[in-house]
Each structure stands twice: as structure tokens, then as C-alpha cells.
Scaffold this active site. Structure first.
Site, PDB file in Angstrom:
ATOM      1  N   ASP A  97      57.527  22.107  34.671  1.00 11.60           N
ATOM      2  CA  ASP A  97      56.929  23.069  35.613  1.00 11.60           C
ATOM      3  C   ASP A  97      56.472  24.320  34.878  1.00 11.60           C
ATOM      4  O   ASP A  97      56.666  25.444  35.347  1.00 11.60           O
ATOM      5  CB  ASP A  97      57.954  23.480  36.687  1.00 11.60           C
ATOM      6  N   ASP A 117      17.857  61.037  54.107  1.00  7.39           N
ATOM      7  CA  ASP A 117      17.404  59.720  53.645  1.00  7.39           C
ATOM      8  C   ASP A 117      17.612  59.592  52.139  1.00  7.39           C
ATOM      9  O   ASP A 117      16.757  59.064  51.427  1.00  7.39           O
ATOM     10  CB  ASP A 117      15.905  59.530  53.958  1.00  7.39           C
TER      11      ASP A 117
END
Ligand SMILES: *[C@@H]1O[C@H](CO)[C@@H](O)[C@H](O)[C@H]1NC(C)=O
Ligand SMILES: *[C@@H]1O[C@H](CO)[C@@H](O)[C@H](O)[C@H]1NC(C)=O
Ligand SMILES: *[C@@H]1O[C@H](CO)[C@@H](O)[C@H](O)[C@H]1NC(C)=O
Ligand SMILES: *[C@@H]1O[C@H](CO)[C@@H](O)[C@H](O)[C@H]1NC(C)=O
Ligand SMILES: *[C@@H]1O[C@H](CO)[C@@H](O)[C@H](O)[C@H]1NC(C)=O
Ligand SMILES: *[C@@H]1O[C@H](CO)[C@@H](O)[C@H](O)[C@H]1NC(C)=O
Length: 657
Positions: free
Chosen positions: A502, A193
Site C-alpha cells: 500500500d 468603464d
């Protein structure tokens, strides 16, 4: 079931009894208000302000709301350290987890044994190992010694961040009690744990070392997590993203420490030690339907899910991102960006044209970074105009190129013709950060209508392909196709971008935050009449790409379009931008994608300036209100779901909107 497993239960009472302090914002200095206002040095040998860490912490007054940095010099500090709830805004910085260690050996109770306890909100820790040395080398043969909880670090407060830290213990190493915590690149070691509690926590790229089954322990069963989510409404849960789980013996990824326990492993490497069933219900047997355990995209010998417990949850990639992405799960209020955690490059290389550095060309410096590099390397480029074509290859990520400012450091070339070969600078890998450099393509920069002898061709200044690429205070200068923003996620902050046709184009998913865009169409000496700021190439409804301009200003003359479609689902948004340019009334153009207009996503939200009048715009422009914009095109929803903007050396320098 082993006898040592029940000791976690008493702490539940504490979990219920504790309510977090109000989550205040810390104040700092510097333009972004997050530089610590004060630094205190701890040095065991008396070469600092304090010899103990607790001494330094005690000098921070209760009610503190200004970031205080406590630098802890190398050494092993034997003390139990506590930060009280009203000592917020502390930044503990060690010299690295291998050299700065805090260790103690208290045991028995999870709420008394911790070597380090952090109660307040807003705590940051970097480069420190927290260790509980009690029974670290316990073994089955050593039955007279009892195994008891012995916590290395106990973290309560909200908005706590641990970066490059170590957590070392045996049982219950990291008590991640409650509230939101972010663990990045940490090392966590234990057997039983060893990551437990009801924190709402993210573990990114952490190394988890389960010592169960390995010498000298000999213990046979281990549990990585024991997550304690109490109800369906409880926000707690542990998310592991990336990283690795090592270990031996019979290892479970988790067992339920609460009836709604929640743990997810995403893209983690799981070693062979992981037992086929993977997960356990522990004392919550019969309530498995409420437990939320999931594994998604994991690899390694322990990642085979075919024999996992049948009640494991299935998650699709999109569901994971929606529920458990960094921003949705723990960072919806953006706290991570407001914490002064510095990611320091491991090494710095200097480029200087005049021989005062390690290299005289930028390309040589880049080639000196090893292939498959995965640590941040900083390449400082001194002032000068570097006439070279520079490329970063795919296998050289984690590079931070830092010039002396976009007016002082320039990389310039003049190739032309093809967009994929003409670029002055090409960046292929993921994780590239650039600051203070101008990228220029000088080909036909001063082309004009009255100069028909010269051809007008694509001539790219920078081509960006890698994911997680960030440009800060950079310049991009060209005429046609200046910035080839090819694919993946990019963030441009406070940049200057100049061109005529562009000049911001490609299929990337990019944010342009507070940038100056200079459309030179219509201005002397060019004389060209029509210009296009963007040509975005999104290809389908599912394609995540698009350009978002937030704030900043657009200058320009002539007949200027904000964009024309370079793909059938082209997507560009201007939000709060000052459109000073003479934007043509219709604003946008379908180019070769006529008939697809309904699929384009062009929108202008809250823009100002002379070019922002939308009354004559193309009828197929999309409407967005502020709330919709934030939901779809906010920084975290649009490009930062996984928190990458916080994981680079500029994370603390840049203020994200
Ligand atoms: C895991 O921890 C053990 C015990 O400290 C150590 O010997 C081993 O090298 C560690 N493994 C990794 C991969 O860090
Ligand atoms: C690029 O610059 C070099 C050196 O300045 C020059 O010799 C060459 O002609 C230029 N190339 C083009 C295509 O303009
Ligand atoms: C735009 O670019 C042109 C050409 O380089 C330059 O003369 C002009 O000063 C720039 N304008 C702004 C606002 O930066
Ligand atoms: C836009 O920028 C121009 C030029 O810098 C400035 O004069 C104008 O006040 C700005 N307009 C808005 C709405 O910010
Ligand atoms: C906006 O347009 C008006 C009218 O054409 C002009 O007088 C003014 O100078 C322009 N402002 C800017 C910041 O370009
Ligand atoms: C926008 O343009 C329309 C038509 O040209 C005009 O009637 C309107 O007053 C303009 N709006 C603003 C805020 O200038």
C-alpha cells in the site's frame, strides 16, 4: 446618465473590422522549449541595449516566432508603446509594477489614446504599470476640464498574459478588446468603464480600485466593467476570480456594452461601494434576458445580492467550473503552460547542515516563515541527509522547498506504527511546491520474511494534505505506506516512489506523471510475496479523489497487485505506463470492500511491458478509450480546472502533458 459615458461607442466598428492573426506557437530554448532565446535590456540611463521601450520592440523583426525577452529596468518611461501584429512572442518583463511604469497622457479616442497597445498573439507582460495620466485627478468642481476616454492599455492579441501588472487611468483604463487574455495578480484603477471591450478574459486575484467617489474626484457614479459581447455565439466575457473590488461613491460592477454582455465575479471581495442593484443594462434596455451577469461565492459588504437587478443570472459551483473554469473558459488548448511567465519567490532561505546557510535544520527554516504567509518563499536545502521529522503547519502556505536533487538531499527518519504520526515529512497547507528532495522512512526498510523478530508496521515517508501541492523530481522511500497521499489535489512529476505494501495510499486526487514506481516486494532482501502499489480511498460517487498514473514505469517482483480498495469507490488509472513488474494476472483486489466491485474505478489504458497483459484481469475492471481518458482524466479536466498548476514557481519548469 452622465455625459462622459457615450464615448465608448465608436470603437465597435473597429472590433468588427479586426480579425486575429493565426495563433502560432512560439519557439523557445531549453528542454521544454519555452525559455526565451534572446534577452534585450531597456534602461533609461543607458545601461542597457535601448533607452526606450519602443526602440527595443522595434528591434524584434516582423514574423518573429521565437520568445524574446525584453527586460525593462526601473524607471518611468514617458512614451506611447505599440507592438504590431506580426511581432509575436514578446515577453516584456519589468522590475515590478511599483518601479517600472510606462505613462502617457493622450486622450479622446479609445483607439488612439492608449499608452500601450498590443496587437500580436502570444505576448507576456510581467511587473509593469501602464498608466494614462490624462485627467487622473479630474473632479466635479473642475467643470472646464472635459472627461474623455484615456486608455492605459489596449490588448487585442490572443494568448496574452499579464502577471503582476498595474493599469492606472480614469475613464476606459483597460481596453480589453478581444481574444483570450489572462490577468493574474494585477492592479486595475479607474472610475468609468475602466475594464471594457469584448475580450475573453480571466482576472485572477486582481485588485480593482474604483476611484469614483474618492478624493479628489468627487464623481458619484462609476462602472467597473463595460463588456461588449455581441451575440450568443461570441466567446467574449470577463471572469473575475478571487481578488477584491475597492471603491467609493455609487459603483456598478458592470453595464452592458453589448447585447450579450457577460461578466462573472467568483469568490471576489466586494466593498461597500457596490450599489445594491449591482448592474446596469445601459443602452441595451429591453434585452436584459441575453445579458449574462453573475456573482458566485463573493464576500464583503457589497456582496449582498438581495437587491440586485432581477435579471442577474444564477450559477451553481459546478456550472461555474464547467463553463468558466480557467481551462474551459480560456485554456482548452493549454496555451497558459506554454508561456514563459516566471513566478519568482519573494525571498530565499538556505538550509545547510554544515552551517553555510541561514539554518542547519529544515524545520527551523520552515518555522521562520511567518504565519499566514501568502507570498512564495523558497527554502533551498543543500546536499546532505537531514535526520529530522519535518512538518509544515496549515498557516504556512506558499513554500517552495528546493533540494539539490533527490540523490543528494534526503530527509530521513524512522518513526513507525501510526500513519498519522510516523511520517518523516508532513505538508498541511495549500500551495506547497517541492523539487529535488528524497523523503525516506528507514524503519524496517530491509525487513524480510526470514527476520520474524522485527515487527512490520506502517512507516510513512511523506504525508500530503494540502491542496495545490506539487512534487517535482522527488523521491519517496519506505516499505509499508510510503506515500500517504491524504486529501486534496497533488501533482507528482518525474518522481521515484519505492515500497512494498500500500505504498501509495489515501484519499487524494492526484496525478503521477512520468514517475518511476519501484515495488520492492519479491526482491532481495525482502522476500515478501505479496505487494500492493496503491490503496486508494475514494468514498462516494461524488468524491473527486483518485490516482492517475500517466506514463512512467512500474518495476517489481513477487506477486504484485496494482491496487486494492481502501474505500468503496476506490479509483486508480494507469495510462501509458510501462508495467515492467510481475503484476499478478488479476491485477486488482477488493480487499475489505467485497460486494462493491461495480463501484470501483480501476482501469489500464495503453500500458506496455511484461505486466500489462489484461486477459486475466478482474472482470470488474473498467474500460476506457483514449478520448474518454482525456475527457475525464486529462490533466486539465482532472486536477487543473482552476489553473493552479500554472500559478507556482515551477510552472515554467515543468512540461505538463
Ligand atoms: C485607489 O486609488 C487612489 C487614487 O490613486 C489611491 O489614493 C488609493 O490609495 C487607492 N486604493 C487602493 C486600495 O489601492
Ligand atoms: C531510530 O533511529 C535512532 C537513531 O538512529 C535509534 O536510536 C532508534 O532505535 C531507531 N528507532 C527505531 C524505532 O528503529
Ligand atoms: C528498487 O528498490 C530496491 C531496494 O531499495 C533497489 O535495490 C533497486 O535497485 C530498486 N530498483 C530500481 C529499478 O530502482
Ligand atoms: C519497459 O521497460 C523495460 C525496462 O526498462 C524496457 O526494457 C522495455 O522496453 C519497456 N517496455 C515498453 C513497452 O516501453
Ligand atoms: C519479459 O518477460 C520475458 C519472458 O518471461 C523475459 O524473458 C523478459 O526478460 C521480460 N522483460 C522484462 C523487461 O522484464
Ligand atoms: C496475454 O495472456 C494470454 C493468456 O495468458 C495469452 O494468450 C496472450 O497471448 C497474452 N498476450 C500478449 C500480448 O502477450
Amino acid at each position: 446618465m452622465q455625459p462622459l459615458l457615450l464615448c465608448l461607442l465608436p470603437v465597435i466598428a473597429i472590433l468588427i473590422g479586426f480579425s486575429g492573426a493565426a495563433a502560432a506557437q512560439c519557439i523557445g530554448s531549453g528542454s521544454d522549449n519555452i525559455e526565451p532565446t534572446r534577452t534585450i535590456v531597456v534602461d533609461q540611463n543607458g545601461r542597457g541595449n535601448f533607452k526606450t521601450i519602443q526602440g527595443a520592440i522595434d528591434s524584434v523583426p516582423p514574423g518573429n516566432n521565437k520568445w524574446v525577452k525584453i527586460v525593462i529596468n526601473a524607471g518611468t518611461y514617458r512614451e506611447q508603446v505599440l507592438i504590431t501584429k506580426d511581432q509575436q512572442c514578446i515577453y516584456l518583463k519589468g522590475k515590478g509594477r511599483m518601479v517600472t511604469t510606462i505613462t502617457f497622457d493622450a486622450n479622446h479616442l479609445t483607439d488612439k489614446s492608449a499608452t500601450f497597445s498590443s496587437f500580436p498573439n502570444n505576448v507576456i507582460v510581467q511587473g509593469i504599470t501602464f498608466k494614462n495620466s490624462y485627467n487622473r485627478f479630474w473632479s466635479l468642481e473642475d467643470a472646464r476640464q472635459k472627461v474623455k476616454p484615456a486608455v492605459a492599455a489596449r490588448v487585442y492579441g490572443d494568448k496574452s498574459l499579464f502577471y503582476e501588472c498595474g493599469f492606472v487611468g480614469f475613464q476606459d483604463t483597460l481596453f480589453d478588446v478581444m481574444n483570450r487574455h489572462y490577468y493574474k495578480s494585477c492592479y486595475i484603477e479607474g472610475s468609468v468603464d475602466f475594464i471594457f471591450g469584448d475580450g475573453q478574459s480571466y482576472f485572477t486575484d486582481c485588485v480593482i480600485n474604483a476611484t469614483v467617489g474618492s478624493n479628489p474626484y468627487g464623481l458619484m457614479m462609476g462602472y467597473v466593467t463595460a463588456q461588449g459581447r455581441a451575440s450568443a455565439a461570441d466567446p467574449g466575457g470577463f471572469v473575475f476570480k478571487g481578488g477584491v473590488v475597492y471603491g467609493g461613491g455609487k459603483l456598478y460592477l458592470g453595464r452592458a456594452y453589448g447585447p450579450y454582455s457577460r461578466v462573472i465575479f467568483y469568490g471576489t471581495t466586494l466593498s461597500a461601494a457596490v450599489t445594491p442593484e449591482g448592474w446596469g443594462a445601459w443602452s441595451n434596455q429591453g434585452k436584459e434576458g441575453n445579458i449574462f451577469y453573475s456573482e458566485i461565492g463573493c464576500g464583503g459588504k457589497g456582496s449582498d445580492k438581495s437587491k440586485r437587478v432581477p435579471w442577474m443570472k444564477k450559477l451553481k459551483e459546478a456550472q461555474f467550473q464547467k463553463m468558466f473554469g480557467v481551462s474551459t473558459f480560456i485554456d482548452h488548448d493549454g496555451w497558459l503552460a506554454k508561456h514563459p511567465h516566471h513566478i519568482e519567490p519573494v525571498r530565499t532561505i538556505v538550509v545547510d547542515q554544515n552551517g553555510h546557510g541561514d539554518f542547519t535544520t529544515i524545520q527551523e527554516a520552515i518555522l521562520s516563515v511567518p504565519s499566514r504567509n501568502n507570498e512564495w518563499v523558497k527554502i533551498e536545502i543543500n546536499a546532505g541527509t537531514y535526520k529530522e521529522q519535518v512538518e509544515i503547519s496549515y498557516d504556512r502556505g506558499c513554500i517552495f522547498l528546493k533540494g539539490k536533487g533527490r540523490e543528494a538531499t534526503t530527509i530521513e527518519f524512522n518513526a513507525s506504527d501510526q500513519t498519522d504520526t510516523s511520517s518523516t515529512f508532513t505538508s498541511n497547507p495549500d500551495n506547497v511546491v517541492v523539487q529535488g528532495i528524497t523523503f525516506k522512512n528507514s524503519y524496517n526498510r530491509f525487513w524480510s520474511l526470514s527476520d520474524p523478530g522485527k515487527e512490520w508496521k506502517p512507516a510513512v515517508a511523506a504525508r500530503v494534505l494540502g491542496d495545490r501541492s506539487l512534487f517535482y523530481e522527488c523521491g519517496f522511500v519506505g516499505f509499508q505506506d510510503t506515500l500517504f497521499d491524504a486529501i486534496n489535489r497533488h501533482y507528482y512529476k518525474s518522481c521515484y516512489i519505492e515500497g512494498a505494501v500500500d505504498f501509495i495510499f489515501g484519499m487524494a486526487q492526484s496525478y503521477f506523471d512520468d514517475c518511476v514506481i519501484n515495488a520492492t516486494v519479491g526482491s532481495n532482501p525482502f522476500g515478501l510475496m505479496m505487494g500492493y502499489v496503491t490503496a486508494q480511498g475514494r468514498s462516494s460517487e461524488a468524491d473527486p479523489s483518485g490516482f492517475v498514473f500517466r506514463g512512467g514505469v512500474l518495476y517489481g517482483g513477487g506477486k504484485l497487485y496494482l491496487g486494492r480498495a481502501y474505500g468503496p469507490y476506490s479509483r486508480v488509472i494507469f495510462y501509458g505506463t510501462n508495467l515492467s513488474a510481475t503484476v499478478t494476472p488479476e491485477g486488482w483486489d477488493a480487499w475489505t470492500y467485497r460486494g462493491n466491485e461495480e463501484n470501483f474505478f480501476y482501469s489500464e489504458v495503453g500500458c506496455g511491458g511484461n505486466g500489462s497483459n489484461k486477459s486475466k484481469r478482474v472482470p470488474w475492471m473498467k474500460k476506457l478509450n483514449n478520448a474518454q481518458f482525456e475527457e475525464i482524466f486529462g490533466v486539465s479536466s482532472f486536477i487543473n480546472k482552476d489553473g493552479w498548476l500554472m500559478e507556482n514557481p515551477l510552472a515554467n519548469t515543468i512540461r505538463f502533458p
